[in-house]
Every structure is written in structure tokens, then in C-alpha cells.
Design a protein around this motif. Structure first.
Motif, PDB file in Angstrom:
ATOM      1  N   LEU A 190     -13.314  -0.275  -9.800  1.00 26.99           N
ATOM      2  CA  LEU A 190     -13.393  -1.492  -9.000  1.00 26.99           C
ATOM      3  C   LEU A 190     -12.455  -2.578  -9.480  1.00 26.99           C
ATOM      4  O   LEU A 190     -12.124  -3.489  -8.733  1.00 26.99           O
ATOM      5  N   TRP A 191     -12.086  -2.509 -10.757  1.00 28.08           N
ATOM      6  CA  TRP A 191     -11.346  -3.616 -11.356  1.00 28.08           C
ATOM      7  C   TRP A 191     -10.123  -3.966 -10.505  1.00 28.08           C
ATOM      8  O   TRP A 191      -9.316  -3.108 -10.221  1.00 28.08           O
ATOM      9  N   PRO A 192      -9.981  -5.208 -10.057  1.00 32.18           N
ATOM     10  CA  PRO A 192      -8.889  -5.533  -9.152  1.00 32.18           C
ATOM     11  C   PRO A 192      -7.547  -5.406  -9.863  1.00 32.18           C
ATOM     12  O   PRO A 192      -7.461  -5.633 -11.075  1.00 32.18           O
ATOM     13  N   ARG A 193      -6.528  -5.034  -9.107  1.00 27.87           N
ATOM     14  CA  ARG A 193      -5.241  -5.009  -9.793  1.00 27.87           C
ATOM     15  C   ARG A 193      -4.293  -6.046  -9.188  1.00 27.87           C
ATOM     16  O   ARG A 193      -4.370  -6.378  -8.027  1.00 27.87           O
ATOM     17  N   LYS A 194      -3.441  -6.518 -10.067  1.00 22.68           N
ATOM     18  CA  LYS A 194      -2.481  -7.505  -9.608  1.00 22.68           C
ATOM     19  C   LYS A 194      -1.329  -6.746  -8.950  1.00 22.68           C
ATOM     20  O   LYS A 194      -0.979  -5.653  -9.374  1.00 22.68           O
ATOM     21  N   ASP A 195      -0.752  -7.355  -7.946  1.00 23.41           N
ATOM     22  CA  ASP A 195       0.367  -6.680  -7.297  1.00 23.41           C
ATOM     23  C   ASP A 195       1.691  -7.117  -7.892  1.00 23.41           C
ATOM     24  O   ASP A 195       1.866  -8.252  -8.252  1.00 23.41           O
ATOM     25  N   ILE A 214       0.828  -1.198   0.000  1.00 20.57           N
ATOM     26  CA  ILE A 214       0.000   0.000   0.000  1.00 20.57           C
ATOM     27  C   ILE A 214       0.869   1.257   0.000  1.00 20.57           C
ATOM     28  O   ILE A 214       0.601   2.213  -0.738  1.00 20.57           O
ATOM     29  N   LEU A 215       1.925   1.233   0.792  1.00 22.65           N
ATOM     30  CA  LEU A 215       2.785   2.420   0.849  1.00 22.65           C
ATOM     31  C   LEU A 215       3.497   2.649  -0.481  1.00 22.65           C
ATOM     32  O   LEU A 215       3.612   3.790  -0.937  1.00 22.65           O
ATOM     33  N   TYR A 216       3.926   1.566  -1.117  1.00 22.57           N
ATOM     34  CA  TYR A 216       4.546   1.722  -2.436  1.00 22.57           C
ATOM     35  C   TYR A 216       3.578   2.377  -3.414  1.00 22.57           C
ATOM     36  O   TYR A 216       3.935   3.277  -4.165  1.00 22.57           O
ATOM     37  N   ARG A 217       2.351   1.892  -3.372  1.00 22.23           N
ATOM     38  CA  ARG A 217       1.332   2.483  -4.252  1.00 22.23           C
ATOM     39  C   ARG A 217       1.161   3.958  -3.959  1.00 22.23           C
ATOM     40  O   ARG A 217       1.028   4.774  -4.865  1.00 22.23           O
ATOM     41  N   LYS A 226      -3.213   2.496 -14.330  1.00 26.41           N
ATOM     42  CA  LYS A 226      -2.395   2.646 -13.119  1.00 26.41           C
ATOM     43  C   LYS A 226      -3.111   3.419 -12.022  1.00 26.41           C
ATOM     44  O   LYS A 226      -2.705   3.388 -10.867  1.00 26.41           O
ATOM     45  N   ASN A 227      -4.124   4.195 -12.392  1.00 24.65           N
ATOM     46  CA  ASN A 227      -4.826   5.004 -11.389  1.00 24.65           C
ATOM     47  C   ASN A 227      -6.322   4.773 -11.534  1.00 24.65           C
ATOM     48  O   ASN A 227      -7.082   5.676 -11.844  1.00 24.65           O
ATOM     49  N   ARG A 228      -6.732   3.513 -11.339  1.00 23.72           N
ATOM     50  CA  ARG A 228      -8.115   3.166 -11.670  1.00 23.72           C
ATOM     51  C   ARG A 228      -9.141   3.951 -10.882  1.00 23.72           C
ATOM     52  O   ARG A 228     -10.125   4.422 -11.430  1.00 23.72           O
TER      53      ARG A 228
END
Lengths: 91, 142, 653
Positions: free
Chosen positions: C648-653, A48-51, C493-495
């Protein structure tokens, strides 16, 4: 007895969840190892912090953030991240 | 929070609340508000403001003008009190003898001139269950 | 399985909910993990039993077992299968069970999803959710039990059937979507409540409830829009929103939820407004329960309310308990909640959010005030005064326009404070375009509100587009990408941010549609075959009128030829007058229904209703409405849903 035979399916459906729920109470004491959980939590915090840093950079690039604020926030978050990384390593 | 923002918040809040209060006392459209009154009270006191009445359409009282189908008269019953009502707009589907209706409009010389007519749900859908003798077989087949 | 099993399942669910609450409270005292596991499983068991009883009721409706009162009242043999199932939420007791059913789905998902997450919060999350379930279980067990046997001293051969107005696909899916929204807010509420109990002010749980909130918000929005669409297509008064108490009941939580969605951004990014967020989620959830109450209790006369019932006091006490316990808890946690940070400047993003919140909440208060106006006035001076749409429109038009303006202003403000240079640079273009539009609209002779509304729409569209353009420019120069790639990457990147902007665009389009209402025209007339009637530059010629008997109704059909002032053919409209159950010997049980016909284009809808026919079948009475720009409301709705899905679209980490 007839009643039992006719409704055996229904009875199983009704009784099974109850047994399932009560089952943990019949066990001997459980010791939860919190370590893995804590580590997972820290990892999620790190992500979360990276984001947040990425978002911050984006905001700054667009011009929604002035320079002082940007640098301050970024150093704050970075400090937080390094703290978390340190405690992840410890575990 | 700094005091400038705080006073601005208070300002915005009081302006909007004042606006809501003001409209509540002086709505610009005379049709914005209506008083719920009983038929008996209306007939006795001849109230002239905009009024909402509730009651039942008296059986057999609906008269539709021959020349203009939109024009309609009926008698509204609430308890023992009765009142003639005139309504000349499109009537809702559920408007019929015995229907429970709410009318909104004004009382003029013994007649209630309504410009809104709402009906409550049809008796069939909220009513009592029916006995077998009430059925025709063909109804079941459809 | 037999209907008895359904009742038993409800009893067991009730028992499990009580047990789950007790075990989890015991866990909090002893911290014995066995108790936690048991409590968690009991939580799942409640939901399991609720599923079983819902399926049993669904099955009984499907096979038309008229020995159950509910089945006999809301279905009949003639009811098509799909509507037999939708009858599950057509009546009071069924719909309460259905509420519980959805709540149970959400609870199951929450419990399973968080088996090894939020361990500190979960006990109280499950307790809170079990209490909510317990409330609905008390209702369905003791007050309106859907498995109540039929009380009649004769054998019920056929049920009453479902109201034809409700026999419509939109109407079959509108209540469930609305319920998904209403019920969904119980999850964020449970997390917030648990966070209060545990004094957890971290940003982590805020993140995880954001998605829940957004999903619920999406369902609530779609539910509201579908309700409007249904009213427009079916009810035949030519509008989509009547400020009916039941509509207001869904609109109020929507307003506070929207405020919440905005203010949690501030908490996430700046760790401010913690108390305020608590207030908003508590209010939203209470309003959801209150909304269910308004819909189901019949305190207000309205198209939706079913029958007067004894539900009122029970529901109101529950709302009171929620408000008292959560606000009480909140005040006791005030010292922990207080944020160390402060908003520093009026021209900052956070203050923009704050004002947007303020206006949303006050608007919600306005709607609440109007909805309860008869109750309030009766309380004060004994006169029950009801307020109609003009009242709500007058109050909410300026407030709504202020919100619209903020939609454009907010994104152009920088966090913490915007320099004057930046303000001018950001606002110059949108304001210029807005003013240009305003001048044109003045020349076109529009009314004041219309001019303001359309100009603001232009202002906001330009403001949002420039946000997109700025972002793309930055990416393009930074990563050396093509325009489309950088647009895609930027959104990807900024959904949540750009999804949010797309939602804003949808809202703007809806405002365009709302404003079109100012140009509505209507006319009612009687017409004979061959005659021509004109309404607002359109001519309507009745070319034919005929009757037809169809499987479950009898219909009179008119054929209207619509042409413009120059005589060019535009379309044919065929509104119908139908009588359902026309074979019923009891004339009062036959059900007339006007099936309207709409010709819909981007700039206006031509709306026709066949209201009645003279007794000799020679004159048809028709109502025509010209409703400009209505289509934009629906288009805006689609865009709103699309934008929310992006966010809402989930993002992969």
C-alpha cells in the motif's frame, strides 16, 4: 425569539451546509475548461505506462515472460506512450 | 479462452461442487449436522438422530452432582413441553435458571443427553429497563 | 447539542441524499456544470450531517443521558468511559449509525480526492454512494432510530450497562475494523458501477480503486483476525474460529475480495477478465451488505446477533436491488466489456490467477451454503438442519489446501505460458523440499491432511523465497548492488508484487497454525488443593485457591503449578471465576464470567479455564487444553498486515 437566540449555533450549523450546497445553482452558467483536466489525465496515463514498461522489464529479467511476449508487449506500450506524448504536446 | 482451459475450469468447478454436495449428504463426523426439533415433537416421536433443541431452563430444576461438579441435570421447557436434559461438560457462564439455551445431543430413554450447550445473551443486557426500586445505592457507587 | 438535534441531523442527511441523487441525475441529462457542483456539495452535506448526529450520540453516551433508549440500554454509570464510547457500536441502531458514519468518512475522502479527477465517472460514483447512504439513512430514520426516547413510565436512574464480555479493548476495536473493511468496499463498487454506466473500460480507474480495495481488504482481514483472537482470549472454548454465521458473514466477502485483488492484476497487466472483475466486486459489496444483515438481524442464533428485528426484509430487498441493478447493467454492457484478448495456455500466470479465483469463489459458495443450510433444508423438506464446524472443516480443508498449493504455483508461472524447461527449473526445488518434508512427516505418523498441509507449507515457502532470490540475483548483476540493497530496492520498486508475496508468507504461517489444530488435546476435571492432574505429558497441581472482592466483581482464583513429565516447573496459571454485578440483590442479574489464563509459546499454548467451584469451595473444576501452534496464526496475521502495508505504501513519481 428566545428559541432562536438559544439555538443560534445549532441553526447555523444546520443551515450553512445547505446554503453551501445550493449556492452553485444560483450562479450564472459555468463553462468548464476541460483542457487542463485532459492534460492531467494524459500525464497520469503516461506515468502508468512508464511503470508498466519497468515492471515488464523486471518480469522479463526474472524469467516470468518469454522473449516474444516481452518484445511485443513493450512495443505495444511504447506505441501507446508516444501517442500520449504527442497529444500532450498538442495541448 | 481456449477449450482446454475451459474444460479444466468446468472440471474443477464440478469436482468442488460435487464435493460440497457429497459432504452435505454424508458428513464424515456425526456431529456435523443436527436437526432442529421441538421438545414436544421429540417426546412424542422419540427421534433418535442428532438433535438441536431450544428452550428455557425450568426454574429450580438445575441439579449438579455432588461427586462430579461437571455432571448436571436440568429440565428444558419449550412452551408446555418439558424434557430432562443431562449435560456433563463445562457449563457456559450464562447458564442458570430461566436462561434461554440451545442444546445439541441425542434422546436416550426419556433423557436428552447433550454434548453441546449454548446460552443466549443474559437477560440483563437485552432486557427491560429497571425501575429505581430495583437498585441498591451501593451498586451505583461502584 | 440536544438529542433532538441528532434526529434532525439524520433527517437533513436523508433529505440531502435524495436531493444529491436528483441533482446528479439532472446533471447527466443537461450536463449543466452547476448541477454537478451542487450534487457534489450535497454529497458532502450528507456526510456532514451524519458526522454531527454520530457525535451527538457519542456525546449522549458519554454523559449518560438515559432519556435516550439506546444510551439506557447499552451503558450505565459504572461503564468505564472508553466503553461508553464503544457502546456506539454495541447495539443495533447505534451500529447502523456507525456504519453510516464510516461510509460518510469514505465518501467525503472520495469526493474531495476526486474533485478534479475521473470527471466522467464522478457523477455516478456520487449517485451510487448516495444511494447506499440513503439506504442506511432510511434504516436509522424510520426503522431503528438511535435517538428514540426511552419508553418507560418511570425515571430511568441507571442504564443496563454494557455486557462484560464486550468490555475488552479488542472487542472495542474489532467491530470498527471489520466495519472499515465492509464499508470500504462500497468505494470500489461505486466506481465499478459508474464505469458500467459510462461504458468506461479503461485501466485508469482500476488502478485507483486497487488501493481502496487493498485498504478495505486489510481492515477486513485485521477485523477477522482480531475477532478470532478475542474469541480465543475471552470466550473460553479454546478456539478462534467456530464457523459461526457472523464469522462466516465476514469471511465470505473476504474470500471474494481476495479473488478480486488477484484478478484485477490480470486486468491491469493483460486487459483480461473484465467481466469477471465486475462480477467479483458486485458480489463482494453485496456480501458486505449481507454480512451486516447477518450480524444485525438475528436470523441465525449466534453469540453476536443482538435481537430479532424487522431489519431482515429491508436488508434482503436492498441486497436484491444491488444484485439485480448491477448485474442487469453488466449484461447490457456485455459487448463493451468483452475483452479481445484470450488466455492461451494452462501453464500461464493468467490461468493460475483464474483458477485461484475460481477456487476462492467456490469456497465462498461452500461457506454460504453451510451458513444458509438450515434455511435451505427447511425450504426443501421442512426439517431445519443446522451444520456445525465439522461440516465446514470437512468441506473447506481440501479447498483451502488447493488454494495453499496455488499460492506457491502461481508466482512461478510466466505470463502467457511457461515452457516445459522453465516449469521443471522453477518447480524442481520446491517440490523436492515438499516431498522431503512429506516423508519426514509420514515417519512422524501424522494424519494425511496434516502431512499434505505441512508439506505444502514447505513447498510454498521455498517457492516464494526462490522468487525473492531470483529477483535479487537479477538486480545484483544488473546494478552491481549489495544483497541487502538490491533486496530493499527490489521490494521498493515493486511494492505490490513483493508485498503480496509477504502476505502469502503470512498466510502460510497461518496455515501452519490451523494445521496445529489437528493435535489439540483437552481434559476437564475437578481438583482439590494439593492434588495433581495430568494432561498430555503435563502435570497440573492446584497449589492454592482463594477469593477476592474487586471494584466491580467478585473473583475466585486458582493457582495451578504446571510442570512437565520430568517434574520441571514450566509456569503458573491463574484462571479465575468472576461474578460481575455481585452486589445486585436479584441473583439472576449477576453475571458470572470465566477469566481464563493462557501460557503461550511458539509450539503450543496451554489454555486453562476455571469453570466452577463446588458449593463448599473445596473442589475447583478446571478445563485444560493443549493447543499446538496457535501462536503462528497471530504471527501470520502480523506478517499479512505488514505485507499489505508494503503493497500500500504510496510511491513518489
Amino acid at each position: 425569539m428566545d428559541f432562536l437566540a438559544n439555538h443560534i449555533f445549532t441553526i447555523i450549523i444546520f443551515v450553512a451546509p445547505l446554503i453551501y450546497s445550493i449556492q452553485p445553482l444560483l450562479l450564472s452558467k459555468i463553462n468548464v475548461i476541460n483542457n487542463a483536466y485532459d492534460k492531467d489525465l494524459l500525464k497520469r496515463k503516461k506515468i502508468i505506462l512508464y511503470r508498466q514498461i519497468k515492471e515488464l522489464e523486471m518480469e522479463f529479467d526474472i524469467g516470468n515472460l518469454n522473449k516474444d511476449d516481452f518484445l511485443l508487449r513493450r512495443s505495444e506500450i511504447k506505441a501507446e506512450v508516444s501517442e500520449i506524448i504527442a497529444s500532450i504536446k498538442k495541448k | 479462452m481456449n477449450s482446454k482451459i475451459f474444460s479444466l475450469i468446468l472440471g474443477v468447478l464440478s469436482v468442488i461442487l460435487f464435493w460440497i454436495g457429497w459432504v452435505s449428504f454424508n458428513p464424515s463426523d456425526e456431529k456435523a449436522m443436527a436437526r432442529f426439533v421441538s421438545v414436544e415433537n421429540l417426546v412424542n416421536n422419540k427421534i433418535s438422530s442428532r438433535i438441536k433443541l431450544g428452550g428455557i431452563v425450568k426454574n429450580g430444576s438445575i441439579e449438579i452432582s455432588k461427586s462430579n461438579q461437571l455432571e448436571c441435570f436440568f429440565v428444558l421447557k419449550e412452551g408446555s413441553a418439558e424434557l430432562a436434559v443431562n449435560y456433563s461438560k463445562t457449563r457456559p457462564d450464562l447458564f442458570k435458571d430461566g436462561a434461554e439455551v440451545i442444546v445439541t445431543g441425542e434422546y436416550r430413554d426419556g433423557v436428552f443427553v447433550a454434548d453441546e450447550l449454548q446460552t443466549k445473551c443474559a437477560s440483563r443486557y437485552e432486557g427491560d429497563l429497571r425501575e429505581e426500586s430495583n437498585y441498591k445505592l451501593e451498586e451505583l457507587e461502584t | 447539542m440536544t438529542p433532538v438535534a441528532g434526529g434532525v441531523a439524520l433527517n437533513l442527511a436523508l433529505g440531502c441524499s435524495v436531493l444529491s441523487i436528483i441533482t446528479l441525475i439532472a446533471y447527466n441529462r443537461t450536463l449543466d456544470h452547476r448541477l454537478f457542483l451542487a450534487g457534489q456539495r450535497l454529497g458532502l452535506a450528507i456526510s456532514f450531517f451524519v458526522f454531527i448526529s454520530t457525535f451527538i450520540l457519542g456525546y449522549q453516551l458519554f454523559v449518560s443521558n438515559f432519556d435516550i433508549d439506546y444510551v439506557a440500554r447499552y451503558t450505565s454509570y459504572e461503564t468505564p468511559n472508553i466503553f461508553k464510547i464503544s457502546a456506539l457500536w454495541a447495539g443495533q441502531s447505534g451500529s447502523l449509525l456507525f456504519w453510516l458514519f464510516i461510509l460518510s468518512i469514505f465518501n467525503t475522502v472520495t469526493i474531495i480526492q476526486n474533485q478534479d479527477r475521473h470527471l466522467n465517472l464522478m457523477p455516478w460514483v456520487i449517485i451510487t454512494m448516495s444511494v447506499i447512504q440513503l439506504f442506511f439513512l432510511i434504516l436509522t430514520n424510520f426503522i431503528t432510530n438511535p435517538f428514540e426516547p426511552t419508553q418507560a413510565d418511570f425515571v430511568v436512574q441507571n442504564g443496563n450497562g454494557l455486557n462484560p464480555l464486550l468490555q475488552n479493548i479488542t472487542m472495542a476495536i474489532h467491530p470498527p475494523t471489520l466495519y472499515l473493511g465492509y464499508v470500504g468496499f462500497s468505494v470500489p463498487f461505486a466506481f465499478a458501477f459508474s464505469a458500467l454506466v459510462n461504458k468506461d473500460i479503461g485501466a485508469l480507474w482500476i488502478r485507483s480503486i486497487r488501493r481502496w480495495t487493498l485498504v478495505s481488504w486489510l481492515f477486513l482481514s485485521i477485523g477477522i483476525i482480531l475477532g478470532g483472537w478475542w474469541a480465543y482470549q475471552e470466550l473460553g472454548w479454546g478456539g478462534y474460529w467456530a464457523w459461526d454465521p457472523v464469522e462466516n458473514a465476514s469471511f465470505m466477502p473476504w474470500l471474494t475480495a481476495t479473488a478480486f485483488l488477484h484478478s484485477i492484476i490480470v486486468q491491469e497487466k493483460k486487459d483480461m477478465l473484465r467481466v469477471w472483475n465486475m462480477v467479483l466486486i458486485i458480489l463482494t459489496f453485496s456480501l458486505c451488505i449481507f454480512g451486516t444483515f447477518l450480524t444485525r438481524s438475528g436470523v441465525m442464533s449466534s453469540v453476536h446477533s443482538f435481537t430479532e428485528s424487522s431489519l431482515g426484509p429491508v436488508f434482503l430487498s436492498f441486497v436484491f436491488i444491488i444484485l439485480a441493478s448491477s448485474f442487469g447493467l453488466m449484461f447490457s454492457r456485455m459487448t463493451v466489456l468483452k475483452s479481445p484478448r484470450k488466455i492461451e495456455s494452462v501453464s500461464s500466470r493468467e490461468s493460475g490467477f483464474l483458477f485461484n479465483n475460481l477456487i476462492f469463489v467456490v469456497m465462498c459458495f461452500g461457506v454460504f451454503w453451510g451458513t444458509l443450510f438450515p434455511v435451505i433444508t427447511e425450504w426443501f423438506n421442512g426439517d431445519k438442519i443446522s451444520v456445525g464446524p465439522p461440516f465446514f472443516n470437512q468441506i473447506n480443508t481440501p479447498i483451502g489446501l488447493a488454494l495453499l498449493a496455488l499460492t506457491g504455483i502461481g508466482p512461478m508461472l510466466a505470463w502467457k505460458g511457461t515452457s516445459n524447461n522453465k516449469l521443471i527449473q522453477n518447480f524442481a526445488l520446491p517440490i523436492a523440499f515438499g516431498l522431503l518434508g512429506a516423508i519426514i512427516f509420514v515417519f512422524l505418523g501424522f494424519t494425511t491432511y496434516t502431512i499434505i498441509s505441512f508439506s505444502l507449507c514447505i513447498f510454498v515457502v521455498i517457492a516464494i523465497s526462490s522468487e525473492f532470490i531470483k529477483g535479487v540475483k537479477v538486480r545484483k548483476s544488473k546494478f552491481n548492488e549489495t544483497i541487502f540493497l538490491s533486496l530493499y530496492k527490489m521490494i521498493e520498486k515493486n511494492r505490490s508484487r513483493y508485498g503480496g508475496y509477504i502476505v502469502h508468507l503470512g498466510i502460510v504461517l497461518m496455515f501452519v497454525g490451523f494445521t496445529g489444530h489437528a493435535f489439540d488435546k483437552e481434559k476437564e476435571f475437578g481438583i482439590q488443593v494439593g492434588q495433581i492432574e495430568s494432561v498430555a505429558n503435563y502435570n497440573f497441581q492446584l497449589t492454592r485457591m482463594y477469593e477476592e472482592e474487586r471494584p466491580n466483581h467478585y473473583a475466585w482464583i486458582t493457582d495451578l503449578r504446571v510442570s512437565d513429565a520430568a517434574g520441571n516447573f514450566i509456569t503458573s496459571l491463574r484462571p479465575e471465576k468472576r461474578v460481575y454485578f455481585h452486589k445486585n440483590p436479584d441473583i439472576n442479574k449477576r453475571q458470572p464470567h470465566s477469566e481464563l489464563d493462557i501460557y503461550s509459546t511458539m509450539n503450543k499454548d496451554i489454555y486453562s479455564i476455571f469453570s466452577s467451584v463446588s458449593s463448599d469451595n473445596s473442589i475447583a473444576f478446571i478445563k485444560i487444553m493443549i493447543n499446538p501452534l496457535v501462536k503462528w496464526v497471530w504471527i501470520g496475521g502480523y506478517i499479512l498486515a505488514f505485507g499489505t502495508l508494503i503493497a500500500l505504501w504510496p510511491r513518489k513519481d
